[in-house]
Design an enzyme around this catalytic site. Sequence first.
Site, PDB file in Angstrom:
ATOM      1  N   CYS A   2       2.424  10.816  12.275  1.00 50.60           N
ATOM      2  CA  CYS A   2       1.943  11.115  13.614  1.00 50.60           C
ATOM      3  C   CYS A   2       1.292   9.876  14.211  1.00 50.60           C
ATOM      4  O   CYS A   2       0.711   9.055  13.516  1.00 50.60           O
ATOM      5  CB  CYS A   2       0.931  12.260  13.664  1.00 50.60           C
ATOM      6  SG  CYS A   2       1.591  13.824  13.159  1.00 50.60           S
ATOM      7  N   ARG A  27       5.538   4.909  12.022  1.00 56.14           N
ATOM      8  CA  ARG A  27       4.677   5.773  11.209  1.00 56.14           C
ATOM      9  C   ARG A  27       5.436   7.004  10.714  1.00 56.14           C
ATOM     10  O   ARG A  27       4.970   7.698   9.812  1.00 56.14           O
ATOM     11  CB  ARG A  27       3.468   6.230  12.027  1.00 56.14           C
ATOM     12  CG  ARG A  27       2.588   5.079  12.454  1.00 56.14           C
ATOM     13  CD  ARG A  27       1.527   5.526  13.430  1.00 56.14           C
ATOM     14  NE  ARG A  27       0.526   6.368  12.813  1.00 56.14           N
ATOM     15  CZ  ARG A  27      -0.538   5.938  12.151  1.00 56.14           C
ATOM     16  NH1 ARG A  27      -0.728   4.649  12.006  1.00 56.14           N
ATOM     17  NH2 ARG A  27      -1.415   6.768  11.627  1.00 56.14           N
ATOM     18  N   TRP A  75       4.932  14.281  13.094  1.00 56.61           N
ATOM     19  CA  TRP A  75       5.592  14.425  11.799  1.00 56.61           C
ATOM     20  C   TRP A  75       5.183  15.813  11.319  1.00 56.61           C
ATOM     21  O   TRP A  75       4.008  16.054  11.027  1.00 56.61           O
ATOM     22  CB  TRP A  75       5.111  13.330  10.854  1.00 56.61           C
ATOM     23  CG  TRP A  75       5.882  13.219   9.571  1.00 56.61           C
ATOM     24  CD1 TRP A  75       6.999  12.473   9.347  1.00 56.61           C
ATOM     25  CD2 TRP A  75       5.575  13.856   8.323  1.00 56.61           C
ATOM     26  NE1 TRP A  75       7.415  12.615   8.043  1.00 56.61           N
ATOM     27  CE2 TRP A  75       6.563  13.451   7.383  1.00 56.61           C
ATOM     28  CE3 TRP A  75       4.581  14.726   7.884  1.00 56.61           C
ATOM     29  CZ2 TRP A  75       6.569  13.884   6.067  1.00 56.61           C
ATOM     30  CZ3 TRP A  75       4.596  15.157   6.567  1.00 56.61           C
ATOM     31  CH2 TRP A  75       5.582  14.737   5.682  1.00 56.61           C
ATOM     32  N   ASN A 101      -3.557  13.588  15.425  1.00 57.83           N
ATOM     33  CA  ASN A 101      -3.024  13.065  14.167  1.00 57.83           C
ATOM     34  C   ASN A 101      -3.955  13.523  13.058  1.00 57.83           C
ATOM     35  O   ASN A 101      -5.162  13.260  13.126  1.00 57.83           O
ATOM     36  CB  ASN A 101      -2.960  11.529  14.228  1.00 57.83           C
ATOM     37  CG  ASN A 101      -2.625  10.905  12.883  1.00 57.83           C
ATOM     38  OD1 ASN A 101      -2.027  11.557  12.038  1.00 57.83           O
ATOM     39  ND2 ASN A 101      -3.010   9.660  12.688  1.00 57.83           N
ATOM     40  N   GLY A 102      -3.417  14.203  12.047  1.00 55.45           N
ATOM     41  CA  GLY A 102      -4.260  14.671  10.943  1.00 55.45           C
ATOM     42  C   GLY A 102      -3.929  16.114  10.621  1.00 55.45           C
ATOM     43  O   GLY A 102      -2.903  16.644  11.060  1.00 55.45           O
ATOM     44  N   GLU A 485       9.713   0.098  -8.830  1.00 56.15           N
ATOM     45  CA  GLU A 485       9.745  -0.271  -7.408  1.00 56.15           C
ATOM     46  C   GLU A 485      11.191  -0.416  -6.905  1.00 56.15           C
ATOM     47  O   GLU A 485      11.526   0.041  -5.816  1.00 56.15           O
ATOM     48  CB  GLU A 485       8.941  -1.562  -7.195  1.00 56.15           C
ATOM     49  CG  GLU A 485       8.978  -2.152  -5.800  1.00 56.15           C
ATOM     50  CD  GLU A 485       8.448  -1.236  -4.694  1.00 56.15           C
ATOM     51  OE1 GLU A 485       7.929  -0.160  -5.000  1.00 56.15           O
ATOM     52  OE2 GLU A 485       8.597  -1.605  -3.515  1.00 56.15           O
ATOM     53  N   LYS A 489      12.879   1.861  -3.904  1.00 53.87           N
ATOM     54  CA  LYS A 489      13.504   1.271  -2.711  1.00 53.87           C
ATOM     55  C   LYS A 489      14.867   1.907  -2.475  1.00 53.87           C
ATOM     56  O   LYS A 489      15.213   2.260  -1.363  1.00 53.87           O
ATOM     57  CB  LYS A 489      13.679  -0.253  -2.865  1.00 53.87           C
ATOM     58  CG  LYS A 489      12.432  -1.074  -2.769  1.00 53.87           C
ATOM     59  CD  LYS A 489      11.968  -1.361  -1.370  1.00 53.87           C
ATOM     60  CE  LYS A 489      10.894  -0.468  -0.871  1.00 53.87           C
ATOM     61  NZ  LYS A 489       9.675  -0.245  -1.496  1.00 53.87           N
ATOM     62  N   GLU A 492      14.482   5.678  -1.391  1.00 52.15           N
ATOM     63  CA  GLU A 492      13.871   6.010  -0.104  1.00 52.15           C
ATOM     64  C   GLU A 492      14.705   5.561   1.091  1.00 52.15           C
ATOM     65  O   GLU A 492      14.740   6.250   2.098  1.00 52.15           O
ATOM     66  CB  GLU A 492      12.413   5.544   0.010  1.00 52.15           C
ATOM     67  CG  GLU A 492      12.167   4.069   0.010  1.00 52.15           C
ATOM     68  CD  GLU A 492      10.685   3.713   0.093  1.00 52.15           C
ATOM     69  OE1 GLU A 492       9.867   4.528   0.527  1.00 52.15           O
ATOM     70  OE2 GLU A 492      10.352   2.577  -0.291  1.00 52.15           O
ATOM     71  N   HIS A 508      15.370   8.798 -25.669  1.00 54.99           N
ATOM     72  CA  HIS A 508      14.544   9.989 -25.876  1.00 54.99           C
ATOM     73  C   HIS A 508      14.814  11.058 -24.837  1.00 54.99           C
ATOM     74  O   HIS A 508      13.968  11.938 -24.613  1.00 54.99           O
ATOM     75  CB  HIS A 508      13.061   9.583 -25.898  1.00 54.99           C
ATOM     76  CG  HIS A 508      12.766   8.612 -26.999  1.00 54.99           C
ATOM     77  ND1 HIS A 508      12.626   9.001 -28.311  1.00 54.99           N
ATOM     78  CD2 HIS A 508      12.658   7.268 -26.981  1.00 54.99           C
ATOM     79  CE1 HIS A 508      12.413   7.932 -29.057  1.00 54.99           C
ATOM     80  NE2 HIS A 508      12.440   6.852 -28.273  1.00 54.99           N
ATOM     81  N   LYS A 608       5.185   6.064   7.414  1.00 57.46           N
ATOM     82  CA  LYS A 608       4.634   4.801   6.931  1.00 57.46           C
ATOM     83  C   LYS A 608       3.230   4.983   6.377  1.00 57.46           C
ATOM     84  O   LYS A 608       2.911   4.502   5.304  1.00 57.46           O
ATOM     85  CB  LYS A 608       4.628   3.780   8.082  1.00 57.46           C
ATOM     86  CG  LYS A 608       4.089   2.401   7.712  1.00 57.46           C
ATOM     87  CD  LYS A 608       5.050   1.671   6.798  1.00 57.46           C
ATOM     88  CE  LYS A 608       4.563   0.295   6.401  1.00 57.46           C
ATOM     89  NZ  LYS A 608       5.303  -0.186   5.204  1.00 57.46           N
TER      90      LYS A 608
END
Length: 613
Positions: A2, A27, A75, A101-102, A485, A489, A492, A508, A608
């Site tokens: 948001c 964002r 969002w 926002n929140g 990482e 990448k 996502e 295993h 973001k």
Amino acid sequence: MCGIVGYAGSRQAAPVLLNGLEKLEYRGYDSAGVCVHNDGGLNAVKAKGRLSVLRDRLEGGSALPGTVGIGHTRWATHGAPSDINSHPHLSWTGKIAVVHNGIIENEARLRAKMLRKGATFQSETDTEVVANMVGYYYEKHGDFVTAVRETVMRLEGSFALGILCQDMPGTIVAVKKDSPLIFGFGEGEHFVASDVPAILKYTQTVAYLEDGDMAVFDAENVVFYDSTGEIVEKKQEKITWEMSAAERGGYDHFMIKEIFEQPKALRDTISPRLRDGQVNLDGIELSAEYLKNLRKIYLVACGSAYYVSVLAKYIIEKTCRIPTEAMMASEFRYCDPVVDERNLVIFVSQSGETADTLAALREAKRRGAQTLAIVNVVGSAIAKAADQVIYTWAGPEIAVATTKAFSTQLSVVYLLAMQMAKTLGTMSTGEYLSLVEGLEQLPYDMDRLLSPKALEKCQYLASRYHAHHDAFYIGRNIDSGICLEGSLKLKEIAYLHSEAYPAGELKHGPISLIEDGTLVVALATIEPLFDKTMANIKEVKARGADVLCVTLEELEENAAAIADSTIAIPKIHPLLQPSLSIIPLQLFSYYVALYRGCDVDKPRNLAKSVTVE
Ligand code: M6R
């Protein structure tokens, strides 16, 4: 996650708001809307989907004349993405409009209360509850600011709010708690926004609002109040970076631009802290006595910042010989951690706003631990809340998938580990000097991995492997941290199912998933463990996997005899090697995402800054 923006001035508000929202797109959002004060009324236009849909509905802004307004990118949390659930939300009285926002955590209770008071609701959002509360208290007290105050004191959770009142045409009230909000000062105009890029086109003079702060403003005047209702002065700060830093320039995507910015970001982060062959983290106080008495260092973060923390465990334990543990912030905050004043807890965050990381920080402080934050955004909540802060100087990172922030966080970990090791006397002078030299050289080594030839290779490999359905990243020791990482990448931005495992762990369980056409990306940059990783590659190859191996230049020939394809990187100090290994993995994911037709900078469902739990 948001974004809000507010404008009061003499320009047409809608185009300013649309421009601001565009700069907040990074964002993450799934719908957008604006509300402008016009002809004595509040006129809102909202649209599910990309900003272009809203822009069309607004005819670029001209359909909504007026010089004061608020805007929002949403969002979805409470209710699916839809026109109705999009912000701004109006009170049932029609007199109040709100962007938020929140998350309002006591939303259900407040909604029930407002229903009892006669309010009606159109949407499923927590924000409409806020609009109705302000509407209710406005009817009760007849004063806009009092109505906002009465509302805010009853809210639990996080919020940055921009609010309009029909009866006060020129005025916006903005207030925040646990969500970012900045105020912008212009000539005969004022702004509020969730982040600097939204208003940078118009002003570089800003003030950062603290939790509980409220700004009541119109085009000419602003009054700031603190959480107790006292009038306060806010320090005006100059933004030192240019708009171009938050624009794509000649690049197709922010992500590739930011990949290319890594050598500079590293220089900016490292150089001021390496003087005359010595690490100097100005202002960071970690005495020998304090460090010697530490029981354990924790590194706490989310996502890629957590993977930096995983790498930091290897680096700090190796150099300082202090037990170190990396923990996801979402787990740390609820696991009753064994933490007190004998622990140093380090928080890693690009945005400095991640809700779980911030909550974990507060928990660590409550338990008496000393806290240190590694943060990119100056003045962010995490930077302010920690006892000490080391900034990464990566500049604004816009692509949702982090690249340059990750690399600079890692470089700060090196600096910190070296400073602590020197204080403790756990590192030989020779080793220290070789790390200093390696760090100074690192940006140049990175440049080599960004050459046209290197890019071409990654692009070719992406063309070869992009249609695979499953990928496994394997590696040993510090390589396994980079696998985490690299794998993130890929998943996502390219939406390719991918998992990362220490190579020794394969047998295993996960090896049962390897079959014809599974992609295995193997990291083999640690010479003493090279043969072990090659053995793991043979095992997955025997089960049909296609293997891409990232290894050192001098080991490439041996790796190429076993793997299907290879990427070679220069050999540097073993502890610094992850800073180089990540570059081809970022590029590989980027090109795979392009081949798969994905929206690289705005991957689906992601935001973001994750400012809600
Ligand atoms: O702003 P932060 O560094 O606290 O964000 C943490 C994660 O949300 C972030 O690293 C996320 O995993 C990125 N999308 C990774 O590319």
